[in-house]
Design an enzyme around this catalytic site. Sequence first.
Site, mmCIF file in Angstrom:
data_model
loop_
_atom_site.group_PDB
_atom_site.id
_atom_site.type_symbol
_atom_site.label_atom_id
_atom_site.label_comp_id
_atom_site.label_asym_id
_atom_site.label_seq_id
_atom_site.Cartn_x
_atom_site.Cartn_y
_atom_site.Cartn_z
ATOM 1 N N ALA A 110 16.873 -57.732 -15.051
ATOM 2 C CA ALA A 110 17.361 -58.909 -15.773
ATOM 3 C C ALA A 110 17.819 -58.469 -17.165
ATOM 4 C CB ALA A 110 16.288 -59.985 -15.872
ATOM 5 N N PHE A 111 18.589 -59.336 -17.821
ATOM 6 C CA PHE A 111 19.166 -58.949 -19.112
ATOM 7 C C PHE A 111 18.105 -58.680 -20.162
ATOM 8 C CE2 PHE A 111 18.457 -63.384 -20.159
ATOM 9 C CZ PHE A 111 18.218 -63.354 -21.525
ATOM 10 N N LYS A 112 16.892 -59.155 -19.927
ATOM 11 C CA LYS A 112 15.849 -59.009 -20.950
ATOM 12 C C LYS A 112 15.532 -57.537 -21.240
ATOM 13 C CE LYS A 112 14.011 -63.624 -20.628
ATOM 14 N NZ LYS A 112 14.790 -64.311 -19.588
ATOM 15 N N ASP A 113 15.859 -56.646 -20.301
ATOM 16 C CA ASP A 113 15.665 -55.211 -20.554
ATOM 17 C C ASP A 113 16.494 -54.715 -21.742
ATOM 18 O OD1 ASP A 113 13.866 -54.698 -18.435
ATOM 19 O OD2 ASP A 113 15.522 -54.564 -17.005
#
Length: 463
Positions: A110-113
């Site tokens: 997910a983009f949170k990485d």
Amino acid sequence: MKYVSTRGGSEPKGFEDVILTGLAPDGGLFVPDAIPQFSQDEIASWENLSYQELALKVITPFVDGAIPNEDLRDLIFESYKTFRHEDIAPLVELDDDEWVLELFHGPTLAFKDFALQFLGNLFDYILKKRNQKVVVMGATSGDTGSAAIEGCRHCENLDIFILHPHQRVSDVQRRQMTTVQAANIHNIALKGNFDDCQNMVKASFSDQSFLPEDRQLVAVNSINWARIMAQIVYYFWASLRLGGPNQAVSFSVPTGNFGDIFAGYLAHKMGLPIKQLIIATNQNDILHRCISNNDHTTKPLEQSLAPSMDIMISSNFERLLFDLYHHDSEEITRLMSDSKAGDMRLSDSALVMARELFSSFRCDDSDMVEVIRKTNIEKDYLLDPHTAIGLLAARNCRIDHDTPMVTLATAHPAKFPEAVKKAGYPRDPELPSHVADLFDRDEYFTVLDDDQNQVHQFMKDNI
Ligand SMILES: *Cc1c(COP(=O)(O)O)cnc(C)c1O
């Protein structure tokens, strides 16, 4: 550069201190006292930079000398080594000038990485330099927890406690958190829902007396400034791939806590020509109602098939309001207390300013599922449910067809098999190879009651 609280009642902090905290003591969020600006010529000169070199350009003014440039460079390069695509954030064209920016090639899909790989390295660097130890605590409905754990697993000077609602996150999401084995990682499955987890974390931050004297709590959700900062980069990256800054670009952003889209707003303020920023919501549509109708009344939270956007109170919206109200902290304090009481109304001038850049759209589960189905059949491209909402919002809100439209693909479809199978996909979508053995790994977590004493005792025993 100093970081000030949106509510004006806390001492300003420098970069490192703002990273090692949570909410400001007055209940506000920290923001830079001035937003850095880049000229069009300067942005244009970045066209051929790698993602990492570009990140260094965008992030440097926010760090403002607190970290020597060579060290910052190393931290950034280290952070994106874990990504599985050479472009880090590749763009895929789905239709005529209709693009998807794939932000799911990091370790937890997910983009949170993008922010949390960097934040983990930043923590490690600052804490070692200061010879300080901290305790990271966060609540998750799914994606934040695993990204934070992956980001912090190698940090020697911190313990991380992630609370997820027991038996209420998907198997993939839970396993991404609980199969990481390291002595400083502590997964708590709280017997309650996401709000209970969130409230437990909030209460712990506001009274930290249960901690050993030399420890403080640090936040990893998007109230942490570094998360927003790291996410500004990919707006510049996408724009430069599509003719920017000479060509304006529009973005559609699947939105929950308003962190990701606020990063886009900052990119715009820093000088990047952005035509439209589209707030895409699911049936928890408070932000859509607010922008389209000045209706910010809270309603009961509905569970959707795009669970990472099942949020009623978007904390980063306060950061936008602070800017729209020209840093008038008194006004923000009043608005936030109205918001807490369930009826906040924006001034006409704030709303007019917001609408110059933002559009909004609401998409329910059945329309979202239809987008996944059609896109898979017609384009042979499998969307995750959050991205599908973004794509439908992009199509509905687009005001002109000369401006490239980019939808942020916030997660890999394999994280959300339920929605994908409802869209007619015949099996669980395949996990990428680096996580293919997820269901064979051992899990480590502790089930606790929704009881503050129990949680705090557990934390003390494990620090
Ligand atoms: C966290 C998340 C969002 C929402 O992002 P915000 O920054 O909270 O607005 C959207 N999609 C996915 C897949 C997420 O994990």
